[in-house]
Design a protein around this motif. Structure first.
Motif, PDB file in Angstrom:
ATOM      1  N   ARG A 195      31.665  39.351  53.283  1.00 47.22           N
ATOM      2  CA  ARG A 195      32.404  38.120  53.005  1.00 47.22           C
ATOM      3  C   ARG A 195      31.992  37.522  51.665  1.00 47.22           C
ATOM      4  O   ARG A 195      32.822  36.981  50.922  1.00 47.22           O
ATOM      5  N   MET A 196      30.685  37.625  51.334  1.00 48.53           N
ATOM      6  CA  MET A 196      30.231  37.128  50.042  1.00 48.53           C
ATOM      7  C   MET A 196      30.878  37.917  48.915  1.00 48.53           C
ATOM      8  O   MET A 196      31.343  37.347  47.915  1.00 48.53           O
ATOM      9  N   LEU A 197      30.922  39.266  49.052  1.00 52.56           N
ATOM     10  CA  LEU A 197      31.547  40.089  48.024  1.00 52.56           C
ATOM     11  C   LEU A 197      33.031  39.769  47.889  1.00 52.56           C
ATOM     12  O   LEU A 197      33.568  39.722  46.775  1.00 52.56           O
ATOM     13  N   PHE A 198      33.688  39.569  49.013  1.00 50.00           N
ATOM     14  CA  PHE A 198      35.113  39.226  48.967  1.00 50.00           C
ATOM     15  C   PHE A 198      35.330  37.892  48.259  1.00 50.00           C
ATOM     16  O   PHE A 198      36.211  37.761  47.405  1.00 50.00           O
ATOM     17  N   ILE A 199      34.532  36.893  48.617  1.00 55.83           N
ATOM     18  CA  ILE A 199      34.679  35.570  48.004  1.00 55.83           C
ATOM     19  C   ILE A 199      34.372  35.634  46.509  1.00 55.83           C
ATOM     20  O   ILE A 199      35.100  35.068  45.677  1.00 55.83           O
ATOM     21  N   LEU A 200      33.282  36.344  46.153  1.00 55.33           N
ATOM     22  CA  LEU A 200      32.916  36.452  44.753  1.00 55.33           C
ATOM     23  C   LEU A 200      33.997  37.190  43.963  1.00 55.33           C
ATOM     24  O   LEU A 200      34.358  36.786  42.845  1.00 55.33           O
ATOM     25  N   SER A 201      34.544  38.263  44.551  1.00 53.47           N
ATOM     26  CA  SER A 201      35.615  39.001  43.881  1.00 53.47           C
ATOM     27  C   SER A 201      36.848  38.119  43.698  1.00 53.47           C
ATOM     28  O   SER A 201      37.480  38.131  42.634  1.00 53.47           O
ATOM     29  N   PHE A 202      37.184  37.369  44.714  1.00 45.86           N
ATOM     30  CA  PHE A 202      38.347  36.490  44.641  1.00 45.86           C
ATOM     31  C   PHE A 202      38.149  35.423  43.566  1.00 45.86           C
ATOM     32  O   PHE A 202      39.071  35.137  42.774  1.00 45.86           O
ATOM     33  N   ILE A 203      36.944  34.842  43.516  1.00 47.53           N
ATOM     34  CA  ILE A 203      36.676  33.800  42.512  1.00 47.53           C
ATOM     35  C   ILE A 203      36.763  34.381  41.103  1.00 47.53           C
ATOM     36  O   ILE A 203      37.384  33.790  40.203  1.00 47.53           O
ATOM     37  N   LEU A 204      36.132  35.553  40.901  1.00 45.41           N
ATOM     38  CA  LEU A 204      36.181  36.179  39.580  1.00 45.41           C
ATOM     39  C   LEU A 204      37.606  36.547  39.193  1.00 45.41           C
ATOM     40  O   LEU A 204      38.008  36.407  38.030  1.00 45.41           O
ATOM     41  N   LEU A 205      38.385  37.037  40.161  1.00 52.60           N
ATOM     42  CA  LEU A 205      39.777  37.384  39.882  1.00 52.60           C
ATOM     43  C   LEU A 205      40.571  36.154  39.474  1.00 52.60           C
ATOM     44  O   LEU A 205      41.342  36.191  38.494  1.00 52.60           O
ATOM     45  N   MET A 206      40.390  35.065  40.212  1.00 53.58           N
ATOM     46  CA  MET A 206      41.097  33.835  39.870  1.00 53.58           C
ATOM     47  C   MET A 206      40.672  33.318  38.498  1.00 53.58           C
ATOM     48  O   MET A 206      41.513  32.867  37.699  1.00 53.58           O
ATOM     49  N   ILE A 207      39.377  33.382  38.197  1.00 50.93           N
ATOM     50  CA  ILE A 207      38.903  32.936  36.881  1.00 50.93           C
ATOM     51  C   ILE A 207      39.507  33.796  35.783  1.00 50.93           C
ATOM     52  O   ILE A 207      39.930  33.303  34.730  1.00 50.93           O
ATOM     53  N   GLY A 208      39.548  35.127  36.018  1.00 51.70           N
ATOM     54  CA  GLY A 208      40.125  36.029  35.019  1.00 51.70           C
ATOM     55  C   GLY A 208      41.591  35.740  34.780  1.00 51.70           C
ATOM     56  O   GLY A 208      42.045  35.710  33.615  1.00 51.70           O
ATOM     57  N   ILE A 209      42.355  35.534  35.864  1.00 55.98           N
ATOM     58  CA  ILE A 209      43.784  35.254  35.715  1.00 55.98           C
ATOM     59  C   ILE A 209      44.012  33.944  34.970  1.00 55.98           C
ATOM     60  O   ILE A 209      44.826  33.868  34.031  1.00 55.98           O
ATOM     61  N   VAL A 210      43.283  32.905  35.376  1.00 59.21           N
ATOM     62  CA  VAL A 210      43.446  31.601  34.723  1.00 59.21           C
ATOM     63  C   VAL A 210      43.029  31.685  33.254  1.00 59.21           C
ATOM     64  O   VAL A 210      43.715  31.150  32.356  1.00 59.21           O
ATOM     65  N   GLN A 211      41.916  32.363  32.992  1.00 62.72           N
ATOM     66  CA  GLN A 211      41.453  32.490  31.607  1.00 62.72           C
ATOM     67  C   GLN A 211      42.475  33.244  30.751  1.00 62.72           C
ATOM     68  O   GLN A 211      42.762  32.854  29.614  1.00 62.72           O
ATOM     69  N   TYR A 212      43.047  34.309  31.323  1.00 60.97           N
ATOM     70  CA  TYR A 212      44.041  35.103  30.584  1.00 60.97           C
ATOM     71  C   TYR A 212      45.276  34.259  30.259  1.00 60.97           C
ATOM     72  O   TYR A 212      45.772  34.267  29.128  1.00 60.97           O
ATOM     73  N   LEU A 213      45.754  33.520  31.265  1.00 56.15           N
ATOM     74  CA  LEU A 213      46.943  32.704  31.050  1.00 56.15           C
ATOM     75  C   LEU A 213      46.690  31.579  30.054  1.00 56.15           C
ATOM     76  O   LEU A 213      47.524  31.305  29.172  1.00 56.15           O
ATOM     77  N   VAL A 214      45.539  30.920  30.174  1.00 53.76           N
ATOM     78  CA  VAL A 214      45.217  29.830  29.247  1.00 53.76           C
ATOM     79  C   VAL A 214      45.050  30.362  27.826  1.00 53.76           C
ATOM     80  O   VAL A 214      45.572  29.784  26.845  1.00 53.76           O
ATOM     81  N   MET A 215      44.341  31.495  27.697  1.00 55.36           N
ATOM     82  CA  MET A 215      44.127  32.076  26.379  1.00 55.36           C
ATOM     83  C   MET A 215      45.452  32.551  25.762  1.00 55.36           C
ATOM     84  O   MET A 215      45.706  32.345  24.567  1.00 55.36           O
ATOM     85  N   LYS A 216      46.292  33.173  26.581  1.00 50.85           N
ATOM     86  CA  LYS A 216      47.586  33.643  26.080  1.00 50.85           C
ATOM     87  C   LYS A 216      48.438  32.474  25.608  1.00 50.85           C
ATOM     88  O   LYS A 216      49.053  32.533  24.520  1.00 50.85           O
ATOM     89  N   ASN A 217      48.490  31.429  26.398  1.00 52.31           N
ATOM     90  CA  ASN A 217      49.277  30.256  26.018  1.00 52.31           C
ATOM     91  C   ASN A 217      48.737  29.640  24.730  1.00 52.31           C
ATOM     92  O   ASN A 217      49.503  29.241  23.837  1.00 52.31           O
ATOM     93  N   PHE A 218      47.402  29.582  24.602  1.00 50.46           N
ATOM     94  CA  PHE A 218      46.794  28.999  23.393  1.00 50.46           C
ATOM     95  C   PHE A 218      47.106  29.841  22.163  1.00 50.46           C
ATOM     96  O   PHE A 218      47.497  29.315  21.115  1.00 50.46           O
TER      97      PHE A 218
END
Length: 493
Positions: free
Chosen positions: A25-48
């Motif tokens: 469950r820890m690995l799943f949560i950590l993977s999900f958090i990192l995935l969400m951070i990556g997606i948000v970072q990509y979208l914010v960086m692309k928009n910028f």
């Protein structure tokens, strides 16, 4: 060191274990958090990046003279580096969109073909121009499948601000894509490192966190029926573990009490069987003895025959009474549903007055009964309680000098029924056993009246089945007082 660490990892990763579930469950949560951070970072960086590039291209486009753009004046020769003097970019597309929405390519030799927008998009741009609203940049694909970022500039035809069309300028986004992919790759590498570091740290933290739980497991393994008094430590620094230890200790306490009750019940059963066997053996032995005497010839003698028959009849009645009392106790032990009805305890005692006087013989009997004392009771069973207590008082008082007092009164919401005598009293050592089965203070006196020592036990069981209690107060040479306390009911009349 490495072997121990690997062994710990294997134990933690064992299927079905709490450690493996927490790890998964820890690995799943950590993977999900990192995935969400990556997606948000990509979208914010692309928009910028796209927004910043659009502002740069728009500034370049606005700085170019309209005549030069529309080929009304020649474009200057490019410098040796191949870049336009007006644009700090290598490749771009340039097109004119007239009022009718027709495209005109202004750079025939450009490496990039000007992408054409849909009719709906062109209509929206023209509507924004008429309302003097800014035109946002667009990201589209040209005919060659390459992505371009395009900006727009209106072309004024006269001083009144009427537009003659829109200049569209586009640049390739490949450079921006490279920046985005490089940023994404950097994030993936850092995420993998963070993921690995998190697992290592997690194993260490998890091991320390579950140490109290492992200690509880070891402690539970040591507990058996022989050492139920052992308890787990309740203060281990973790609220959940402390609550679990507290609950487990409470369970052990209940088990210990249950085991003690079972042990006591077995001991009582053993004594009960021994006493019952003794009580039954005495009359049976007597009957057997009389039969042997009669068989040897005493039956020929009429007087001896009647004497033997009368004695055997008396002993058989003792056996029947003993069996009936044992059966009654067995029923009371199973907590039977009594027919409890709101009734007048006062009327019940007064109705039994004549019967009790007959049972007392020459003894003096005094009744002190208050009116209107009502309780929930089974009348037949409550009569038996009063008879047992009164018969007990008769057994332990002198035939001529005996005095027995029966009293009934309400006391603090309860009905108090008392039977007091002036007998020899009960010693302090015997008071704790007075309600035990087959217990007799005076063996010879009880034998005389045919008692088996079950009357007071039956009385206690009946009273407790009514939700009441019975107690005794006594001292040597000062008589005894048996008190029955029952919940009081309101007068129903």
């Amino acid at each position: 060191m490495i072997k121990r660490w690997l062994a710990a990892v294997r134990r933690m990763a064992a299927p079905g274990s709490l450690r493996s579930k927490l790890l998964t469950r820890m690995l799943f949560i950590l993977s999900f958090i990192l995935l969400m951070i990556g997606i948000v970072q990509y979208l914010v960086m692309k928009n910028f990046l796209y927004q910043n590039e659009a502002e740069t291209v728009r500034a370049q486009l606005m700085s170019m003279p309209v005549e030069m753009i529309l080929n009304e004046a020649p474009l200057p020769d490019p410098p040796e580096d191949g870049r336009s003097r007006f644009l700090m970019i290598e490749d771009f597309s340039l097109a004119l969109i007239n009022k009718e929405g027709t495209y005109s390519n202004l750079l025939q030799d450009s490496k990039l073909a000007a992408p054409e927008l849909s009719d709906e998009a062109i209509q929206q741009i023209q509507a924004n121009l008429q309302k003097h609203q800014p035109i946002e940049h667009e990201v589209v694909q040209d005919s060659g499948g390459r992505e371009q970022l395009i900006v727009f500039r209106p072309v004024m035809h006269n001083r009144n601000g009427e537009t003659g069309g829109v200049i569209q300028m586009g640049v390739s986004t490949s450079r921006l894509q490279k920046v985005l992919w490089r940023q994404l790759l950097t994030f993936i590498v850092l995420s993998i490192l963070a993921f690995a570091a998190g697992i290592v740290i997690y194993f260490s933290v998890l091991k320390r966190t579950l140490t109290p739980l492992s200690a509880m497991v070891d402690g539970v393994k040591k507990i058996s029926a022989a050492n139920l008094k052992d308890r787990l430590p309740e203060q281990q620094g973790q609220e959940e573990i402390d609550r679990l230890a507290d609950s487990f200790n409470e369970m052990l306490e209940r088990l210990e009490v249950s085991f003690e009750h079972e042990k006591e019940a077995k001991e009582q059963m053993r004594r009960f069987i021994a006493d019952a066997s003794h009580e039954l053996r005495t009359p049976l032995t007597s009957i057997h003895g009389y039969l042997e005497v009669l068989l040897r010839g005493a039956a020929e003698n009429k007087d001896q025959l009647y004497t033997g028959l009368n004695s055997m009849h008396g002993e058989s009645r003792r056996i029947i009474k003993l069996v009936e009392e044992l059966l009654l106790l067995a029923k009371l032990d199973r907590r039977p549903e009594l027919d409890l009805v709101p009734s007048s305890l006062t009327r019940l005692v007064l109705d039994m007055e004549n019967q009790l006087h007959l049972l007392a013989g020459d003894r003096h009997v005094d009744f002190q009964v208050k009116e209107d004392v009502y309780v929930n009771m089974d009348a037949d069973k409550m009569k038996q309680v009063l008879l047992n207590l009164f018969h007990n008082a008769v057994q332990h008082t002198d035939d001529a000098q005996g005095k027995i007092t029966v009293s009934l009164s309400p006391v603090r919401g309860r009905a108090e029924l008392k039977v007091q005598d002036n007998g020899p009293g009960i010693s302090e050592n015997n008071l704790d056993h007075i309600f035990d089965r087959f217990f007799r203070v005076e063996e010879s006196r009880t034998r005389k009246y045919g008692g088996a020592g079950l009357g007071l036990s039956i009385t206690k069981s009946i009273v407790e089945a009514h939700g009441g209690s019975v107690r005794v107060t006594s001292a040597i040479d000062q008589g005894s007082t048996f008190s029955v306390s029952l919940p009081l009911k309101a007068n129903l009349n």
